[in-house]
Structures are given as C-alpha cells and as structure tokens.
Design a protein around this motif. Structure first.
Motif, PDB file in Angstrom:
ATOM      1  N   ILE A 130      -8.314 -10.731  -4.988  1.00  0.00           N
ATOM      2  CA  ILE A 130      -8.048  -9.633  -5.930  1.00  0.00           C
ATOM      3  C   ILE A 130      -8.518  -8.314  -5.322  1.00  0.00           C
ATOM      4  CG2 ILE A 130      -8.749  -8.648  -8.160  1.00  0.00           C
ATOM      5  CD1 ILE A 130      -8.632 -11.364  -9.357  1.00  0.00           C
ATOM      6  N   ILE A 131      -9.689  -8.365  -4.700  1.00  0.00           N
ATOM      7  CA  ILE A 131     -10.184  -7.144  -4.054  1.00  0.00           C
ATOM      8  C   ILE A 131      -9.246  -6.728  -2.927  1.00  0.00           C
ATOM      9  CG2 ILE A 131     -12.120  -6.111  -2.801  1.00  0.00           C
ATOM     10  CD1 ILE A 131     -13.906  -8.232  -4.168  1.00  0.00           C
ATOM     11  N   ILE A 132      -8.843  -7.709  -2.119  1.00  0.00           N
ATOM     12  CA  ILE A 132      -7.936  -7.412  -1.003  1.00  0.00           C
ATOM     13  C   ILE A 132      -6.627  -6.826  -1.524  1.00  0.00           C
ATOM     14  CG2 ILE A 132      -6.554  -8.447   0.843  1.00  0.00           C
ATOM     15  CD1 ILE A 132      -8.844 -10.311   1.424  1.00  0.00           C
ATOM     16  N   LEU A 133      -6.107  -7.434  -2.588  1.00  0.00           N
ATOM     17  CA  LEU A 133      -4.856  -6.946  -3.176  1.00  0.00           C
ATOM     18  C   LEU A 133      -5.015  -5.488  -3.609  1.00  0.00           C
ATOM     19  CD1 LEU A 133      -1.978  -7.662  -4.200  1.00  0.00           C
ATOM     20  CD2 LEU A 133      -3.017  -8.202  -6.399  1.00  0.00           C
ATOM     21  N   GLY A 134      -6.123  -5.213  -4.259  1.00  0.00           N
ATOM     22  CA  GLY A 134      -6.376  -3.842  -4.691  1.00  0.00           C
ATOM     23  C   GLY A 134      -6.354  -2.874  -3.520  1.00  0.00           C
ATOM     24  N   PHE A 135      -7.025  -3.260  -2.449  1.00  0.00           N
ATOM     25  CA  PHE A 135      -7.067  -2.371  -1.288  1.00  0.00           C
ATOM     26  C   PHE A 135      -5.703  -2.235  -0.632  1.00  0.00           C
ATOM     27  CE2 PHE A 135     -11.570  -2.164  -1.603  1.00  0.00           C
ATOM     28  CZ  PHE A 135     -11.885  -0.998  -0.942  1.00  0.00           C
ATOM     29  N   LEU A 136      -4.962  -3.361  -0.577  1.00  0.00           N
ATOM     30  CA  LEU A 136      -3.616  -3.293   0.018  1.00  0.00           C
ATOM     31  C   LEU A 136      -2.734  -2.335  -0.774  1.00  0.00           C
ATOM     32  CD1 LEU A 136      -2.877  -6.952   1.065  1.00  0.00           C
ATOM     33  CD2 LEU A 136      -2.504  -4.928   2.477  1.00  0.00           C
ATOM     34  N   LEU A 137      -2.760  -2.455  -2.097  1.00  0.00           N
ATOM     35  CA  LEU A 137      -1.944  -1.562  -2.925  1.00  0.00           C
ATOM     36  C   LEU A 137      -2.373  -0.123  -2.723  1.00  0.00           C
ATOM     37  CD1 LEU A 137      -1.800  -3.604  -6.255  1.00  0.00           C
ATOM     38  CD2 LEU A 137       0.053  -3.245  -4.623  1.00  0.00           C
ATOM     39  N   PHE A 138      -3.682   0.060  -2.684  1.00  0.00           N
ATOM     40  CA  PHE A 138      -4.223   1.406  -2.497  1.00  0.00           C
ATOM     41  C   PHE A 138      -3.728   2.009  -1.185  1.00  0.00           C
ATOM     42  CE2 PHE A 138      -8.215   4.027  -1.524  1.00  0.00           C
ATOM     43  CZ  PHE A 138      -7.707   5.118  -2.198  1.00  0.00           C
ATOM     44  N   PHE A 152       0.291   2.446  -1.137  1.00  0.00           N
ATOM     45  CA  PHE A 152       0.939   3.410  -2.034  1.00  0.00           C
ATOM     46  C   PHE A 152       0.253   4.768  -2.150  1.00  0.00           C
ATOM     47  CE2 PHE A 152       2.447  -0.785  -3.441  1.00  0.00           C
ATOM     48  CZ  PHE A 152       3.757  -0.615  -3.042  1.00  0.00           C
ATOM     49  N   THR A 153      -0.979   4.868  -1.738  1.00  0.00           N
ATOM     50  CA  THR A 153      -1.561   6.217  -1.803  1.00  0.00           C
ATOM     51  C   THR A 153      -2.059   6.719  -0.452  1.00  0.00           C
ATOM     52  OG1 THR A 153      -3.868   5.615  -2.210  1.00  0.00           O
ATOM     53  CG2 THR A 153      -2.432   5.734  -4.125  1.00  0.00           C
ATOM     54  N   SER A 154      -2.412   5.816   0.447  1.00  0.00           N
ATOM     55  CA  SER A 154      -2.948   6.323   1.709  1.00  0.00           C
ATOM     56  C   SER A 154      -2.462   5.475   2.871  1.00  0.00           C
ATOM     57  CB  SER A 154      -4.465   6.350   1.692  1.00  0.00           C
ATOM     58  OG  SER A 154      -4.992   5.749   0.554  1.00  0.00           O
ATOM     59  N   ASN A 155      -1.166   5.451   3.040  1.00  0.00           N
ATOM     60  CA  ASN A 155      -0.596   4.644   4.099  1.00  0.00           C
ATOM     61  C   ASN A 155      -0.841   5.293   5.460  1.00  0.00           C
ATOM     62  OD1 ASN A 155       1.007   3.165   5.813  1.00  0.00           O
ATOM     63  ND2 ASN A 155       2.582   2.824   4.254  1.00  0.00           N
ATOM     64  N   PRO A 156      -1.484   4.548   6.365  1.00  0.00           N
ATOM     65  CA  PRO A 156      -1.734   5.141   7.682  1.00  0.00           C
ATOM     66  C   PRO A 156      -0.497   5.122   8.581  1.00  0.00           C
ATOM     67  CG  PRO A 156      -2.736   2.971   7.529  1.00  0.00           C
ATOM     68  CD  PRO A 156      -2.097   3.227   6.206  1.00  0.00           C
ATOM     69  N   PHE A 157       0.580   4.514   8.096  1.00  0.00           N
ATOM     70  CA  PHE A 157       1.767   4.390   8.960  1.00  0.00           C
ATOM     71  C   PHE A 157       2.939   5.223   8.444  1.00  0.00           C
ATOM     72  CE2 PHE A 157      -0.633   0.433   9.483  1.00  0.00           C
ATOM     73  CZ  PHE A 157      -0.889   0.509  10.836  1.00  0.00           C
ATOM     74  N   MET A 158       2.655   6.449   8.024  1.00  0.00           N
ATOM     75  CA  MET A 158       3.734   7.305   7.552  1.00  0.00           C
ATOM     76  C   MET A 158       4.457   7.921   8.738  1.00  0.00           C
ATOM     77  SD  MET A 158       3.782   7.195   4.307  1.00  0.00           S
ATOM     78  CE  MET A 158       3.896   8.473   3.086  1.00  0.00           C
TER      79      MET A 158
END
Lengths: 120, 623, 177
Positions: free
Chosen positions: B131-139, B142-148
């Motif tokens: 659940i924690i990992i999922l939260g971080f993945l979504l974060f 969707f808000t701070s993608n390093p691969f833009m």
C-alpha cells in the motif's frame, strides 16, 4: 579581566572611525543569534551576511551604545517586525501551549509509568 | 528512449503492486499456500522494474539527456561525473524515486529473510508495504514524474544548486532515506503482527534487526547532514534546530525508544501495545518528515523543492495511512496478550520505561517546536519563530536527570534489582564528577544556571560508561553506543563552552589580533575550475610557537549563477580552526570569521561510535 | 467505552491536524507583519544626498497631507523598474515623496537620479542601512505611505511598485479625506 576590557575598548575605538570595520562586540553576537534574518531562508541575523543582517547588527550596536538593555532592543525590533523576528518566543496567549504542552506530556507519561510500576 | 524505459517499468511496478494488494486477502485465507511462489515473483518483478527505472534516470543524468525534464532542470554538461550521478537524487523527483527504490528493495529483503515466520504475518506485512509502495508510485507517476519528455530538446541544462555539490551531501540523502524507509517495514510488520495476533517474542526478535538498521542509517544520515552544514553553510555550527534537521531527529528519538522497548518485549514479553504504537509513530514521523520537507510548508534553508500541489498529495496519503493504522490498532487491540507481570520500581524494565519517557519528551519538544508555528499561522495568522533558545530551554534542564539516569539505569537487573544499598563506586564517580566540573567551569569562567549540573551529569555518565567496559553484565554493543553517547554530550558541552570566535572586516594585507593569535590576510588569488571560478584567500594564523595557513574560498558557480563560501577547516584531535570569508559591498573588504572549536572532531567520532554499537549488535547476532 | 473515547479523541486530533496542514499548504510565504503600532516613531537624523545638512524624518514629512517614504539604491535592479511608478506618483498634489538612499555610493545614486529622473522632493542617505531598519524595512525597494496629519502608516509595500499597487495607493490617497 582589566586586560579584557582594555582590549574591547581598543577594538571599539578602532571601530568607531569606520563603523563597518569594527569587530562585533559579544553583546551584539549574543543578541543577533536570537534574531531571524527575515529576508534569508532560516538563518539567524548573526549567521547571515545579507545587507539586512549587517545593518541590523550595526543597529543593535547603536542601541547598546544608547544604553538600551536586551529587553528593550528585542521589544523595539518586535514592534517593527513582529514576533517573527525573535527565535525565542515569549510566553503569551499565543505561545503558552508551545511551552507547556511538552511539559504536560512529560508529567502525564510519568504518571502513566508510576501507575504501572509497583513500588514494593 | 530512457524516458520510455523509465515510464514503462514504473507502470509495470504499479501493476504488480495492484496485483499483490488484490491477491493478498485471498491468499490470507488459504493457510498452506506458499507465499514465496506467486507473491514473491511479483515482488521480484516490481523491485527489478523500479531498479531499472532508477538506473535509467542515473544514465539520463550521466549522459546529460536533456530530453528528460528532470535532467534539464537539475544538471549541466560541465558538472563533474560524481555530481551528475548524485544529481539523480538531489532533486524532488529523483529523491522520491530513490524512496521508492529503497521501499521495494527492503520489501524484497523482508520477504527473503522472513521465511521461517507465519504465512499470515508475512502476507499482511507485504500487503501493508505494498500500500505504501502503491501510494509512492501514484505520487511519482502523477505529480512528480522524473521521466517527463521535453521537446524541443535543449542543448544545455540549468544546473544543480551549487550548495548541493558536495561529497557529504551527495551521499547524505540515500543514507537518510535508508533510515526513513527502514521504518516502513517496522510499520507494516507491526500492523501485520497486530492483526495476526503475533505481537510476541518472535516478532520482537525478527523486527529488532530492522529497527537497528533504520536506526543506524538514520544516525549516520544525520551525522553526514551535520558535517555538511558545519563546513558548507559556513556558520561554523553543526546543528541549528532548523525544521528540516528536526524532522530527521524525530524518528531517531522514536527509534531509540522503540529499540529499548523491543528488547524488553523480546526478553520479558512486556509492553506489547507500546511497541506497536511506537512502530506506527516512527513511520508516521518519517513520512511527515518527507511531507514537511517536500511541500515547502516550512521556512528553512534546506527546503529546496517547493510545490504545494504535491504537498496536498503526500498529506492526504499520510492522513490515510495514519487513520488506517489508528483504526487497525483500536480494532485489534484486544488480540494483544496483556502481560500483567509485575514491574518493580528498581528494575531494567522501569529503566527502559524511563528512557522512553525522556525520548518521548525530547520528541514532543522537537515536534511541537517544529509544527507549532505552522498551526499558529493558520489558526491565528500570527507568525512566530521557534529557534535554538526554545529547544535549549526545554531540553537542557531535562538532560540533567536523563544523563544521570542513563548512567545508573542500564546496570539494573531484570525484574527486581536486589542491590538496595547505595553503590559506593557510583557515589565516588559522582563526587569526582562534581569536583572536575567545578574546577573546569571555574577555570573557564562560565556561570550559566544549568552548566554546573549539566557538566556533572555528563562527566558522571562518561565515567560510568567507561567503567562499564570492565563489567560483565551488559553486552559490548550497548557499552560502545552508551559510551559514544556520553562522549557526544561531553564534546558538545566542552565545545560549546570553550569555542572562541572572531569576526571582522579585513582587506588583503590586514592583520588582526585575537586572543594570543595573529590573523594575517596574506593574499587573494583567482582560480578557474571546471564549473566555477573561485576566489582563494590565504590566511596565516600565528600563535606563539606555531602557525597555520587557512585557505577559504568564495566560489562563483555559473550554472546556475550562485556564490558560495567554502570554509577552510584545520582539524586536530584537540580543536578545529575554522575560517570563512564573505564578500562585502565595501570595496576591497571581506567579512572574515575565524573560530576555534575545541573537540569538534570528537562530536563526529562519538556519533560514529554510537552507530557502531548498533552495527556490532547486528553483526554479532548474525555472524 | 474508554476505548471508544480514546479512539475518537485520537482520530479527531488527526483530522484537525490534517485540515490545519492543508490550509497551511495554501498559504503563501509572503509575509507582511502586523504592526504593533502604526504610529511613526522614528526620530533619527539623516543626511541629505544633495547637501551636507541633516534632518529628522519628522521635519521632512510635514509639508503636505501624505508622504511616501521610498527606500531605494542604485545597485538594486527592481528599483529601476519601479522608478517610473514613482515619477507617476509625483504628479499628485497632496503627496510628498521622500527617498531614502540605501547603502549606496553618492556618485552612483546621483547618476541614477540623473538618468531616470527625480520623483523625490527630498532624498536622505542611509549608508549603513540602520535608518531603514529603524523604519522596519526589509530591504530595497520598499515603500511606506504615511498620513502626515495623524502621523500614522497607512500602507507598506515590500518589493517594487507595480500598476496594481500604484492604483491602490492612489485610491487610498483619494479616499482618505
């Protein structure tokens, strides 16, 4: 002790020719450590080399020379810049919880332990 | 290309995360299914994917792939390779990816090393961790993608904040994150143990290593941060009670308390609920730390990334996790075996409780001091600053009983200490401490209200911890850590009392007298380096018999344009000579700050000793 | 029952903290202090830029109904940007603009004025920056609007003036009577 005062006095004499070249007196250091440099990010006036901080230090020296005590200097600055400028928040209705809450928690925790532990 | 790889692997990781979360409740009800089958492969895939994406980002930084927005914003071709790599986690997006990386690798390690524990407990731990990992993945996605992607592709990047171009700070975040993220495993496993009704000796024994590992990394991470602040920020201090520093200290207090509690749980099957509460709190504090630092809600020198919309996401996530764990705790509280074994007042158990009380007090001071201004501003629109004087005033008086207690507490025996008579040896040490402190302070000429008792207490602890090395009662790792702590307190105190500082405005050729020393501003030269120009000064400090040269620098970085002051420090075992200079608007004048800091190096050594005790404890157990 | 009370209390605290932090996030970091007294109490002396005479600020603000104290320096780029707005304000009859030249060299300051025009009725110098601190200033540029009759501060701007601030100032001056 006498020598110390003499040294300070000499510093002060040298300094007064050109104020900006004076070594800051210990008193200024002590006060400026408790002041936030408002235009910096999280630095004290003492630590900062910004124009704001440098002028502030000169001002503090000037106020000390005028015979103001620490309390008066802090009050003066607070009246100009608000409570934000001092790192040591005074106890008033806004900050009473800040000071007291940790103490309450300590007492509360202590009582909790005391209840668990048998004294015999 | 690299951006695609990074993105896709993160999406695959996201998918595995969802699959695991969906599957685990089903697997939970089938008792004899082997976890290491399906779930294990999913976890491995997930870790692999996250590793790939992280490597992709590192490569993007190394080859300066400016089609990547993160690289463009935080790197520059002229940067040395080492800082290109460390630039990967020197920014918001990259640092979160690092968080995620550590999260998933820790989960993998947990899965591998917990094979002999119950299925239910393992699956539940994996579930919460996911659940924690999922939260971080979504974060991240969707808000701070390093691969833009960035198009058109710029020729040159905008550079990395020069203040971050420093070896200590390059490795500081990863180490600190290992500490923070280690607490996530503690959190997940404590909830799992709570639900599966296995908060007991076995769990304590298992989770103890994780507590220690997080604690060690956190300690070293804090150490590196302090060392960096000492020589890079140029103020000559090493701890400023800055909100960002406080944020790393809070989980440290919590972990220290937790570690001591876990020891009792392991040996005596006591304090079950408390251990669970501490586990939950520790992780909540680590997460809150990330929130406070990353959201820009704090006013601090270290908050480099400011973005409120991201803050909202972490805040909501944090809120969900905390509320969830509170409900789980209250719902399953009854499952905890309550051990009503008697605790006598003079016993190791009480000693640990008292240790916890102090830790929680220090924690609450730091926590309240850090967040109170935020709360006040929102509620009342008043802005206040809470700085060093506040922390000193509240912590110092409590330090005195704490140190004395730390000296005598560890020598209590389990259940009930039989020694009713006053320990003569301890009394002797105490008297000795009083004499030494008194003479020392008299000679130095310090007369603050709390200095004398504080020095007495720390000398006392110092002597007792040294004496304890000859005692057989306690184990070596504890002795080292406790001795390290006493050395730490003593060095900080002596440093604080004996430090001397001189500050003046000088130009080249000037000479100043300070104490019995002469400070000579001998020369100033301009030097060119790869990505900065520097102004190198040469100061000669002459004593009666010795002289040293200190060469502080002012660096002007071009990308982005920034001026930094690099202090020059000469360290010896007895004292540090610290010199830093700054440009002034008065032509030709420089503000010079010279400091003598006694026993500075012992502060660092003592923290290493404290951590080393922890390392030894892990090595000894598994070796 | 006790358990439920505990649960409710803890959850309540968490929810309250959540909303407070959420609101805190949306706050800007721009800070303007609440002034403990809006009465002006600065009685320091300052030297004029164009003569060697000295004067207190009290003496300077007595001419008209309103005064603007503007702190500026030739080395400050935003000051250059806000200069046209000050020139614009000069046309107001009821207003008296006083410049405080902050930590500057006299030659540069004079050059600056020569180049960009002089909106100020009087300019005093503040080479050490102390006078500005006494005014409660943060740096350059900064603009303070004063009601000369009541000797109170009506408005304070930290940072350069712009169209919006200019309009605001004009409205305040118009509406005060």
């Amino acid at each position: 002790m006498k020598i110390k005062i003499l040294v300070l006095a000499i510093f002060y004499l040298i300094g007064s020719f050109n104020l900006s070249n004076a070594a800051n007196s210990e008193k200024v250091d002590q006060i400026s450590k408790n002041l936030r440099c408002l235009i910096c990010q999280g630095q004290s006036v003492y630590d900062s080399q910004s124009d704001f901080a440098l002028s502030m230090k000169i001002l503090i020296q000037k106020k000390i020379d005028e015979g103001k005590n620490d309390e008066q200097i802090y009050d003066f600055l607070k009246s100009k810049y608000g409570e934000w400028i001092v790192y040591d928040p005074e106890i008033n209705k806004n900050t009473v919880l800040l000071w007291v809450l940790p103490l309450i928690l300590f007492v509360f925790g202590g009582l909790l332990i005391f209840r668990k532990v048998s004294i015999k | 290309m690299l951006n695609q790889i990074g993105n896709y692997s993160l999406y695959i990781a996201l998918l595995s995360s969802i699959l695991i979360i969906v599957q685990s409740p089903i697997l939970l009800n089938r008792n004899n299914i082997n976890v290491s089958g399906r779930i294990f492969s999913l976890i491995s895939i997930q870790s692999l994917m996250i590793i790939i994406s992280f490597i992709a980002l590192i490569i993007a930084f190394i080859i300066s792939d400016f089609s990547n927005e993160t690289v463009y914003n935080n790197s520059h071709t002229s940067k040395p390779l080492f800082y290109k790599i460390s630039g990967t986690w020197g920014n918001h997006e990259g640092s979160l990816l690092l968080w995620l990386l550590v999260l998933s690798i820790f989960l993998l390690i947990f899965t591998i090393t917990s094979k002999n524990l119950s299925n239910k407990y393992r699956i539940l731990t994996i579930f919460f961790q996911e659940i924690i990992i999922l939260g971080f993945l979504l974060f991240i996605l969707f808000t701070s993608n390093p691969f833009m992607n960035l198009f058109p592709i710029p020729n040159e990047g905008t550079g990395l904040n020069p203040i971050l171009q420093d070896p200590a700070l390059a490795i500081h975040p990863p180490i600190l994150y290992l500490g923070y993220v280690g607490t996530s495993i503690i959190f997940s496993s404590s909830l799992a143990a709570l639900i599966s009704g296995s908060v007991n000796k076995i769990w304590a024994k298992h989770i103890k290593d994780w507590v220690l590992i997080s604690w060690i990394f956190l300690s070293i991470g804090i150490l590196l941060g302090s060392i960096w602040a000492y020589y890079e920020l140029g103020w000559g201090g090493f701890w400023f009670w800055d909100p960002v520093e406080n944020v790393s200290l809070m989980p440290w207090f919590c972990l220290t308390a937790l570690f001591h509690t876990i020891l009792i749980l392991e040996k005596r099957e006591m304090f079950h609920s408390w251990a669970v509460i501490l586990s939950i709190t520790t992780f909540s504090l680590s997460m809150s730390g990330t929130f406070l630092v990353r959201s820009g809600i704090l006013n601090s020198i270290h908050t480099f990334a400011n973005d409120p919309s991201r803050g909202v996401f972490i805040l909501c996530f944090l809120f969900i996790l905390i509320t969830l764990s509170i409900f789980i705790y209250f719902f399953y509280q009854n499952k905890i075996k309550n051990n009503f074994a008697k605790t006598y007042i003079v016993s190791k158990e009480t000693a640990v409780l008292v240790n916890n009380l102090f830790m929680m007090f220090f924690l609450s001071v730091v926590l309240i001091g850090t967040v109170y201004p935020i709360f006040l501003e929102v509620l009342n629109n008043d802005k206040i600053s809470v700085g060093p004087p506040f922390y000193h005033k509240l912590i110092v008086p409590f330090m005195i009983p704490f140190l004395i207690f730390m000296a005598i507490g560890p020598n209590f025996s389990w259940i009930k200490d039989k020694t009713n008579r006053i320990n003569l040896q301890q009394l002797l040490f105490f008297i000795l401490s009083i004499i030494i402190s008194f003479i020392f302070l008299k000679r130095v000429g310090v007369s603050y209200l709390f200095s004398l008792p504080l020095f007495i207490a720390s000398f006392f602890l110092f002597f007792i911890t040294i004496r304890d090395f000859s005692a057989k009662k306690t184990n070596l790792s504890q002795k080292i850590s406790h001795f390290g702590f006493s050395l730490f307190i003593l060095s900080v105190l002596v440093n604080g009392v004996l430090a001397k500082e001189y500050s003046s405005n000088m130009k080249v050729g000037d000479e100043r007298k300070f104490l019995n020393k002469t400070i000579n501003f001998e020369s100033l030269i301009i030097d060119e380096s790869k990505n900065y120009q520097s102004l190198q000064a040469n100061f000669k400090i002459t004593d009666k018999n010795t002289s040293i040269n200190l060469k502080p620098e002012i660096r002007v970085y071009d990308q982005p344009q920034t001026i930094t002051s690099e202090a020059d420090i000469e360290s010896t075992l007895y004292s540090d000579n610290f010199l830093v200079f700054n440009i002034l608007k008065n032509d030709g004048f420089y503000n010079v700050r010279y400091q003598i800091k006694p026993f500075m190096i012992w502060i660092w050594i003592s923290i290493i000793l404290i951590s080393f005790g922890g390392i030894l404890s892990i090595v000894k157990k598994n070796g | 029952m006790v358990k439920n009370i505990k649960l409710i209390t803890v959850v309540f605290l968490v929810i309250v903290s959540f909303f407070i932090l959420l609101k805190g996030l949306n706050k800007t970091n721009n800070y303007s202090p609440k002034l403990n007294s809006s009465k002006i109490d600065f009685n320091f002396k300052a030297k004029f830029l164009y003569s060697d005479e000295e004067s207190t600020l009290y003496e300077l603000i007595n001419d008209k109904d309103y005064s603007i104290i503007n702190i500026w320096a030739s080395w400050c780029l935003p000051c250059r940007e806000e200069h046209p707005f000050l020139l614009n304000l000069k046309s107001l009859d009821k207003l008296n603009i006083i410049g405080i030249n902050y930590k500057d060299k006299e030659i540069n300051a004079k050059k600056f004025i020569k180049e960009l025009g002089n909106p100020y009725s009087k300019i005093v110098v503040d080479p050490s920056g102390v006078n500005s601190i006494e005014l409660g200033a943060y740096g350059v540029p900064e603009t303070i609007l004063i009601n000369n009759n009541s000797k109170t501060i009506l408005k304070k701007y930290i940072g350069p003036l712009d169209n919006k601030k200019l309009d605001e100032l004009k409205i305040i001056i118009k509406n005060e009577n």
